[in-house]
Design a protein around this motif. Sequence first.
Motif, PDB file in Angstrom:
ATOM      1  N   LYS A 274       0.563 -10.158  -4.610  1.00  0.00           N
ATOM      2  CA  LYS A 274      -0.355 -11.269  -4.375  1.00  0.00           C
ATOM      3  C   LYS A 274      -1.642 -10.781  -3.712  1.00  0.00           C
ATOM      4  O   LYS A 274      -2.746 -11.219  -4.064  1.00  0.00           O
ATOM      5  CB  LYS A 274       0.317 -12.332  -3.492  1.00  0.00           C
ATOM      6  N   ALA A 275      -1.480  -9.872  -2.748  1.00  0.00           N
ATOM      7  CA  ALA A 275      -2.657  -9.340  -2.056  1.00  0.00           C
ATOM      8  C   ALA A 275      -3.554  -8.575  -3.022  1.00  0.00           C
ATOM      9  O   ALA A 275      -4.780  -8.688  -2.972  1.00  0.00           O
ATOM     10  CB  ALA A 275      -2.223  -8.432  -0.906  1.00  0.00           C
ATOM     11  N   GLN A 276      -2.937  -7.806  -3.920  1.00  0.00           N
ATOM     12  CA  GLN A 276      -3.721  -7.059  -4.904  1.00  0.00           C
ATOM     13  C   GLN A 276      -4.499  -8.003  -5.820  1.00  0.00           C
ATOM     14  O   GLN A 276      -5.657  -7.740  -6.163  1.00  0.00           O
ATOM     15  CB  GLN A 276      -2.804  -6.167  -5.729  1.00  0.00           C
ATOM     16  N   ALA A 277      -3.852  -9.092  -6.224  1.00  0.00           N
ATOM     17  CA  ALA A 277      -4.538 -10.061  -7.082  1.00  0.00           C
ATOM     18  C   ALA A 277      -5.727 -10.679  -6.348  1.00  0.00           C
ATOM     19  O   ALA A 277      -6.813 -10.860  -6.918  1.00  0.00           O
ATOM     20  CB  ALA A 277      -3.564 -11.149  -7.528  1.00  0.00           C
ATOM     21  N   GLN A 278      -5.551 -10.997  -5.064  1.00  0.00           N
ATOM     22  CA  GLN A 278      -6.641 -11.570  -4.280  1.00  0.00           C
ATOM     23  C   GLN A 278      -7.768 -10.554  -4.091  1.00  0.00           C
ATOM     24  O   GLN A 278      -8.951 -10.892  -4.175  1.00  0.00           O
ATOM     25  CB  GLN A 278      -6.117 -12.038  -2.927  1.00  0.00           C
ATOM     26  N   PHE A 279      -7.378  -9.293  -3.825  1.00  0.00           N
ATOM     27  CA  PHE A 279      -8.377  -8.240  -3.685  1.00  0.00           C
ATOM     28  C   PHE A 279      -9.199  -8.110  -4.965  1.00  0.00           C
ATOM     29  O   PHE A 279     -10.430  -8.038  -4.924  1.00  0.00           O
ATOM     30  CB  PHE A 279      -7.701  -6.898  -3.377  1.00  0.00           C
TER      31      PHE A 279
ATOM     32  N   LEU B 118      12.257  -5.054   1.099  1.00  0.00           N
ATOM     33  CA  LEU B 118      11.239  -4.328   0.341  1.00  0.00           C
ATOM     34  C   LEU B 118      10.750  -5.134  -0.868  1.00  0.00           C
ATOM     35  O   LEU B 118       9.564  -5.103  -1.219  1.00  0.00           O
ATOM     36  CB  LEU B 118      11.794  -2.980  -0.125  1.00  0.00           C
ATOM     37  N   GLU B 119      11.668  -5.839  -1.522  1.00  0.00           N
ATOM     38  CA  GLU B 119      11.263  -6.657  -2.670  1.00  0.00           C
ATOM     39  C   GLU B 119      10.313  -7.774  -2.229  1.00  0.00           C
ATOM     40  O   GLU B 119       9.353  -8.109  -2.928  1.00  0.00           O
ATOM     41  CB  GLU B 119      12.486  -7.236  -3.369  1.00  0.00           C
ATOM     42  N   ALA B 120      10.573  -8.352  -1.065  1.00  0.00           N
ATOM     43  CA  ALA B 120       9.659  -9.368  -0.536  1.00  0.00           C
ATOM     44  C   ALA B 120       8.297  -8.758  -0.219  1.00  0.00           C
ATOM     45  O   ALA B 120       7.247  -9.369  -0.465  1.00  0.00           O
ATOM     46  CB  ALA B 120      10.255 -10.016   0.712  1.00  0.00           C
ATOM     47  N   GLU B 121       8.322  -7.550   0.329  1.00  0.00           N
ATOM     48  CA  GLU B 121       7.064  -6.863   0.618  1.00  0.00           C
ATOM     49  C   GLU B 121       6.292  -6.572  -0.662  1.00  0.00           C
ATOM     50  O   GLU B 121       5.063  -6.710  -0.708  1.00  0.00           O
ATOM     51  CB  GLU B 121       7.350  -5.545   1.363  1.00  0.00           C
ATOM     52  N   CYS B 122       7.004  -6.181  -1.714  1.00  0.00           N
ATOM     53  CA  CYS B 122       6.348  -5.902  -2.995  1.00  0.00           C
ATOM     54  C   CYS B 122       5.707  -7.172  -3.557  1.00  0.00           C
ATOM     55  O   CYS B 122       4.593  -7.133  -4.095  1.00  0.00           O
ATOM     56  CB  CYS B 122       7.353  -5.323  -3.989  1.00  0.00           C
ATOM     57  N   ALA B 123       6.425  -8.292  -3.446  1.00  0.00           N
ATOM     58  CA  ALA B 123       5.875  -9.554  -3.941  1.00  0.00           C
ATOM     59  C   ALA B 123       4.602  -9.932  -3.172  1.00  0.00           C
ATOM     60  O   ALA B 123       3.601 -10.359  -3.760  1.00  0.00           O
ATOM     61  CB  ALA B 123       6.909 -10.664  -3.829  1.00  0.00           C
ATOM     62  N   ALA B 124       4.640  -9.750  -1.860  1.00  0.00           N
ATOM     63  CA  ALA B 124       3.454 -10.053  -1.048  1.00  0.00           C
ATOM     64  C   ALA B 124       2.309  -9.098  -1.390  1.00  0.00           C
ATOM     65  O   ALA B 124       1.140  -9.502  -1.428  1.00  0.00           O
ATOM     66  CB  ALA B 124       3.804  -9.958   0.439  1.00  0.00           C
TER      67      ALA B 124
END
Length: 228
Positions: free
Chosen positions: A106-111, A97-103
Amino acid sequence: MFKQILTLLRGRAFEAEQDFLDQNAIPLLGQQIRDATLAIQSARRAVAIAIAQNEQEVGQHKAALARITDLETRAIAALQQGNEKLAREAAEAIGWLEAECAASEKAQAQFSASINRMKSVVRASEARLRELQRGERLARATEHTQKLDRSAGHHGLATLSEAEETLLRLRTRQQEIDTTASALREMDAGTDPAAIIEKLAKAGCGAPLQPDPENILARLRARMNNAA
């Protein structure tokens, strides 16, 4: 002689083409403005979809954080009960889950970056569209005035056909450049190296993508000891 004839024919064809464009400049401009309006509306819808997708990503991120908190509490309870196996399973789930949160972060920043960029393009395009619409209204008014002037036998008003032709060609070219640049940015944004990064991480190249469960267990034991 034959060469001069060909040159003359090309010159006549060019003049005929220019005359045709001059005579139909206003209807052509009106249609291009309508096409541009539809394109901007499509771009606005794309921005709205991107915003909705980003909000969905934010919601999933919050849900994952809540699951991590719940799992940590339950893992500590399992450790307190001496159930090492169950606590380890919880630690593995927490790591995932922590890896998913990190990903997700990053996706939110790109969005966010993409949304801001698209908003800027849409605003600039809307401003240019309003300028074109004002130019079209002026051109139509000028055409009607010139027709009235000709019918009255006066020839004092200067024609704006050449200026309108220049405006039309300039704006059309600018629109083509913006559309091409937007398409290139979208293609660049669609490139995702996540799969290559995952392969490299599995091969031991660089830091792992997911935290080590042993490190998480050590962290939870430390919290349990501090709470005791």
